[in-house]
Design a protein around this motif. Structure first.
Motif, PDB file in Angstrom:
ATOM      1  N   LEU A 153       0.696  -0.937   0.111  1.00  0.00           N
ATOM      2  CA  LEU A 153       0.026  -0.259   0.145  1.00  0.00           C
ATOM      3  C   LEU A 153       1.253   1.084   0.310  1.00  0.00           C
ATOM      4  O   LEU A 153       2.351   0.850   0.522  1.00  0.00           O
ATOM      5  CB  LEU A 153      -1.284  -0.141   1.423  1.00  0.00           C
ATOM      6  CG  LEU A 153      -1.838  -1.397   1.387  1.00  0.00           C
ATOM      7  CD1 LEU A 153      -2.746  -0.555   2.211  1.00  0.00           C
ATOM      8  CD2 LEU A 153      -3.177  -0.447  -0.067  1.00  0.00           C
ATOM      9  N   SER A 154       0.558   2.638  -1.034  1.00  0.00           N
ATOM     10  CA  SER A 154       1.272   3.637  -0.694  1.00  0.00           C
ATOM     11  C   SER A 154       0.551   4.733  -0.997  1.00  0.00           C
ATOM     12  O   SER A 154      -0.952   4.671  -0.424  1.00  0.00           O
ATOM     13  CB  SER A 154       2.067   3.214  -1.414  1.00  0.00           C
ATOM     14  OG  SER A 154       1.387   3.571  -2.807  1.00  0.00           O
ATOM     15  N   LYS A 155       0.551   6.191  -0.325  1.00  0.00           N
ATOM     16  CA  LYS A 155      -0.474   7.170  -0.104  1.00  0.00           C
ATOM     17  C   LYS A 155      -0.877   7.256  -0.974  1.00  0.00           C
ATOM     18  O   LYS A 155      -1.042   6.645  -2.362  1.00  0.00           O
ATOM     19  CB  LYS A 155       0.701   7.826  -0.580  1.00  0.00           C
ATOM     20  CG  LYS A 155      -0.051   9.434  -0.022  1.00  0.00           C
ATOM     21  CD  LYS A 155       0.928  10.323   0.630  1.00  0.00           C
ATOM     22  CE  LYS A 155       0.589  11.940   0.857  1.00  0.00           C
ATOM     23  NZ  LYS A 155       1.475  13.222   1.148  1.00  0.00           N
ATOM     24  N   GLY A 156      -2.520   7.345  -0.810  1.00  0.00           N
ATOM     25  CA  GLY A 156      -3.447   7.416  -2.349  1.00  0.00           C
ATOM     26  C   GLY A 156      -4.155   6.823  -2.300  1.00  0.00           C
ATOM     27  O   GLY A 156      -5.302   6.449  -2.664  1.00  0.00           O
ATOM     28  N   ASP A 157      -3.557   5.072  -1.437  1.00  0.00           N
ATOM     29  CA  ASP A 157      -4.794   4.042  -2.119  1.00  0.00           C
ATOM     30  C   ASP A 157      -5.942   3.879  -0.314  1.00  0.00           C
ATOM     31  O   ASP A 157      -5.844   5.145  -0.012  1.00  0.00           O
ATOM     32  CB  ASP A 157      -3.628   2.735  -1.951  1.00  0.00           C
ATOM     33  CG  ASP A 157      -2.598   2.512  -2.686  1.00  0.00           C
ATOM     34  OD1 ASP A 157      -3.027   2.735  -3.727  1.00  0.00           O
ATOM     35  OD2 ASP A 157      -1.512   1.851  -2.659  1.00  0.00           O
ATOM     36  N   LYS A 158      -6.819   3.591  -1.307  1.00  0.00           N
ATOM     37  CA  LYS A 158      -7.794   3.562  -0.552  1.00  0.00           C
ATOM     38  C   LYS A 158      -8.091   2.015  -0.074  1.00  0.00           C
ATOM     39  O   LYS A 158      -8.003   1.101  -0.910  1.00  0.00           O
ATOM     40  CB  LYS A 158      -9.527   3.928  -1.511  1.00  0.00           C
ATOM     41  CG  LYS A 158      -9.083   4.840  -2.935  1.00  0.00           C
ATOM     42  CD  LYS A 158      -9.344   5.822  -2.090  1.00  0.00           C
ATOM     43  CE  LYS A 158      -9.262   7.574  -2.580  1.00  0.00           C
ATOM     44  NZ  LYS A 158      -9.824   8.707  -2.231  1.00  0.00           N
ATOM     45  N   ILE A 159      -8.614   2.139   0.682  1.00  0.00           N
ATOM     46  CA  ILE A 159      -9.282   1.299   1.725  1.00  0.00           C
ATOM     47  C   ILE A 159     -10.912   1.801   2.613  1.00  0.00           C
ATOM     48  O   ILE A 159     -11.115   2.343   2.125  1.00  0.00           O
ATOM     49  CB  ILE A 159      -8.310   1.533   3.638  1.00  0.00           C
ATOM     50  CG1 ILE A 159      -6.873   1.077   2.639  1.00  0.00           C
ATOM     51  CG2 ILE A 159      -8.801   0.033   4.199  1.00  0.00           C
ATOM     52  CD1 ILE A 159      -6.852  -0.324   2.281  1.00  0.00           C
ATOM     53  N   GLU A 160     -11.657   0.033   1.829  1.00  0.00           N
ATOM     54  CA  GLU A 160     -12.765   0.601   2.517  1.00  0.00           C
ATOM     55  C   GLU A 160     -13.781  -0.225   3.624  1.00  0.00           C
ATOM     56  O   GLU A 160     -13.066  -1.668   4.062  1.00  0.00           O
ATOM     57  CB  GLU A 160     -14.233   1.006   1.030  1.00  0.00           C
ATOM     58  CG  GLU A 160     -15.807   0.554   1.461  1.00  0.00           C
ATOM     59  CD  GLU A 160     -16.262   0.421   0.570  1.00  0.00           C
ATOM     60  OE1 GLU A 160     -16.294   1.471  -0.253  1.00  0.00           O
ATOM     61  OE2 GLU A 160     -16.603  -1.243  -0.020  1.00  0.00           O
ATOM     62  N   ILE A 161     -14.226  -0.194   4.886  1.00  0.00           N
ATOM     63  CA  ILE A 161     -14.446  -1.016   5.997  1.00  0.00           C
ATOM     64  C   ILE A 161     -16.079  -0.729   6.059  1.00  0.00           C
ATOM     65  O   ILE A 161     -16.544   0.045   6.286  1.00  0.00           O
ATOM     66  CB  ILE A 161     -14.225  -0.068   6.882  1.00  0.00           C
ATOM     67  CG1 ILE A 161     -12.812  -0.036   7.229  1.00  0.00           C
ATOM     68  CG2 ILE A 161     -14.286  -1.104   8.603  1.00  0.00           C
ATOM     69  CD1 ILE A 161     -11.811  -1.144   7.017  1.00  0.00           C
TER      70      ILE A 161
END
Length: 229
Positions: A153-161
């Protein structure tokens, strides 16, 4: 006289040599056992690790960890709200799914953390805030299973919970690396963030280093028809 001294020295050496060899073998055995132990202890000493919560035995129900599996709704088609109430789960309950398009990841998240729950998915410590609340939601998982590619993962990547009460989207703002003893990234915060972390891979066994990402909230959608259920 010298002959007798030489014989005495040889006898002592003959007796002590097997002792020295035995001690060396013990040392090698102990050293070999240290790494496997460290590897196990890595999983048992993650920051924010909860103690095993037990339920008193009543009406024939055995005391111990009660794991509750839930079907988390991912295709909610009703109305959303910008505000809402979180639904606090019980210890050992699956209350969310964590997904990442970048990692092609879609895993269950359990409330609380112990070795059995870590075998089933990611775990959120019960003394961190839930997604949707103001503060630091801290989630961890094993590096050799569910979070094996967390370092990608790097800056700007999305994570959804996706929870039982709403959907929360985060964006990676920082990648971090810290020592196990350093609680800087896992303590409570005054801002609404998500922290994901795992052990730093170590081919020799246990590691005292942790790697992870800090994410800021970018979108929060509460289910309008699930107020405080």
């Amino acid at each position: 006289m010298m002959s007798n001294e030489k014989k005495s020295g040889s006898a002592i050496l003959f007796v002590l040599t097997p002792v020295f060899i035995f001690l060396i073998c013990i040392g090698i055995t102990v050293a070999g056992a240290i790494k496997p132990y460290n590897k196990i202890s890595t999983y048992l000493s993650l920051a924010f690790m909860d103690n095993l919560k037990t339920v008193p035995e009543t009406d024939g129900i055995t005391a111990g960890l009660h794991i509750k599996e839930n079907d988390i709704e991912v295709d909610y088609d009703s109305e959303f709200s910008d505000t809402g109430e979180v639904i606090r789960p019980s210890f050992g309950e699956q209350f969310a799914k964590l997904s990442s398009e970048k990692l092609e990841l879609d895993i269950p998240v359990y409330w609380g953390s112990n070795s059995e729950l870590f075998e089933r998915g990611a775990c959120q410590a019960s003394n961190s805030v839930l997604p949707g609340e103001n503060g630091n939601a801290v989630i961890s998982a094993h590096v050799n299973t569910f979070f094996s590619e967390l370092d990608k993962l790097s800056k700007g990547d999305k994570i959804e919970i996706t929870t039982s009460y709403g959907i929360f989207t985060y964006e990676v703002s920082e990648t971090v690396e810290f020592k196990k003893s350093d609680k800087k990234y896992v303590v409570p915060k005054n801002e609404e963030i998500l922290t994901l972390y795992t052990c730093k891979p170590d081919v020799l066994g246990g590691s005292d280093m942790r790697i992870g990402v800090v994410c800021r909230i970018t979108d929060k959608k509460f289910y309008a028809d699930k107020k405080g259920e």
